[in-house]
Design an enzyme around this catalytic site. Structure first.
Site, PDB file in Angstrom:
ATOM      1  N   CYS A 115       0.806  -1.222   0.000  1.00 18.43           N
ATOM      2  CA  CYS A 115       0.000   0.000   0.000  1.00 18.43           C
ATOM      3  C   CYS A 115       0.834   1.263   0.000  1.00 18.43           C
ATOM      4  O   CYS A 115       0.302   2.357  -0.124  1.00 18.43           O
ATOM      5  CB  CYS A 115      -0.936   0.023   1.205  1.00 18.43           C
ATOM      6  N   GLY A 116       2.131   1.140   0.159  1.00 20.11           N
ATOM      7  CA  GLY A 116       2.951   2.346   0.187  1.00 20.11           C
ATOM      8  C   GLY A 116       2.832   3.054   1.519  1.00 20.11           C
ATOM      9  O   GLY A 116       2.767   2.424   2.561  1.00 20.11           O
TER      10      GLY A 116
END
Length: 282
Positions: A115-116
């Site tokens: 998801c960063g």
């Protein structure tokens, strides 16, 4: 450093037949990014291009905007109790006089390969920190056929993916379709940071005539990274998020999704895509 892939034993089942064999896996390790000696972020990444990754991350956070603002990047020795260097901690030193945004000094952040950056700030953060307004002097103009050709060229250049099947890729193309750079990583956001960081190190920011292509979906974070690097066009082989579209509309970014074969969706910035020519051919 030879740590991009690792070998593991696997039980293989094919058509009811069971066998044991070694398999090649993409490596995933944590990288701690320190800014002037202070811990800033930890990201899960594929080892390699770590200095470029750290530099690109700091571009996306509004800390760096040019090579002149970067003094040095080094691996930190003694990162473990026994004093050994794991090559999993880097310290970025900014040049004297560089003013750091308050946000980088007030928080520690954790990113994952999927998801960063978790809990990413709103559109206001990009609006206030972007160094390079997306330029249209003159505007980048892309043929539909050129855009359609990019995913195959990206896939053909994914060397590690061929061995593991487990990496995302990001590539920069010129407006004429020339492949400028490509990076792979277990996290698509890391692959983009590696591209942007290398461009910063080489003194090529802003990337005002480039097309950024990513192998997966186009999230808000990837759109933000494109905007922060001055990239006018972001294309993805999968879907964009609603917030990515909102950011593209607000900043003037051209956002293309579902780029597969001769099909694509243009969500924003359609003035850079030769739609009339495509319509006449249809």
């Amino acid at each position: 450093m030879g740590r991009v892939t690792e070998r593991r034993k696997v039980i293989r089942i094919r058509d009811g037949r069971v066998s044991q064999r070694p398999d090649t896996l993409v490596a995933e390790e944590p990288l701690e990014i320190r800014l002037n000696g202070k811990a800033l972020a930890i990201t899960m990444r594929t080892p390699g291009d770590d200095f470029a990754l750290a530099a690109g991350f700091l571009v996306s956070e509004g800390v760096l905007g040019s090579a002149a603002e970067l003094q040095s990047i080094v691996y930190c020795a003694g990162a473990t109790e026994d004093g050994s260097n794991t090559y999993n901690v880097v310290d970025v030193r900014t040049a004297p006089g560089v003013v750091l945004p308050d946000i980088t000094l007030e928080r520690n952040v954790y990113t994952t390969s999927s998801c960063g950056l978790c809990g990413k700030a709103s559109l206001d953060a990009v609006r206030t920190t972007a160094r390079f307004p997306i330029s249209d002097a003159p505007p980048v103009r892309l043929d539909v056929e050129l855009l359609a050709s990019l995913p195959d060229r990206l896939r053909a250049s994914q060397r590690v993916f061929d061995r593991t099947g487990g990496l995302h890729a990001a590539a920069l193309f010129s407006e004429e379709g020339e492949l400028l750079d490509i990076r792979e990583d277990v996290g698509r956001h890391n692959a983009v940071d590696k591209l942007v960081g290398r461009a910063l190190q080489d003194g090529r920011l802003p990337l005002s005539r480039a097309v950024l292509l990513v192998s997966g979906r186009a999230s808000f974070e990837l759109a933000q990274k494109a905007v922060m690097a001055g990239i006018p066009v972001l294309a993805a082989v999968s879907a964009p998020s609603s917030l990515a579209v909102d950011l593209a509309v607000e900043t003037g970014l051209t956002l293309v999704g579902f780029l597969r074969g001769s099909s694509m969706n243009v969500y924003a910035g359609e003035h850079r895509v030769a739609l009339r020519a495509a319509a006449s051919q249809g």
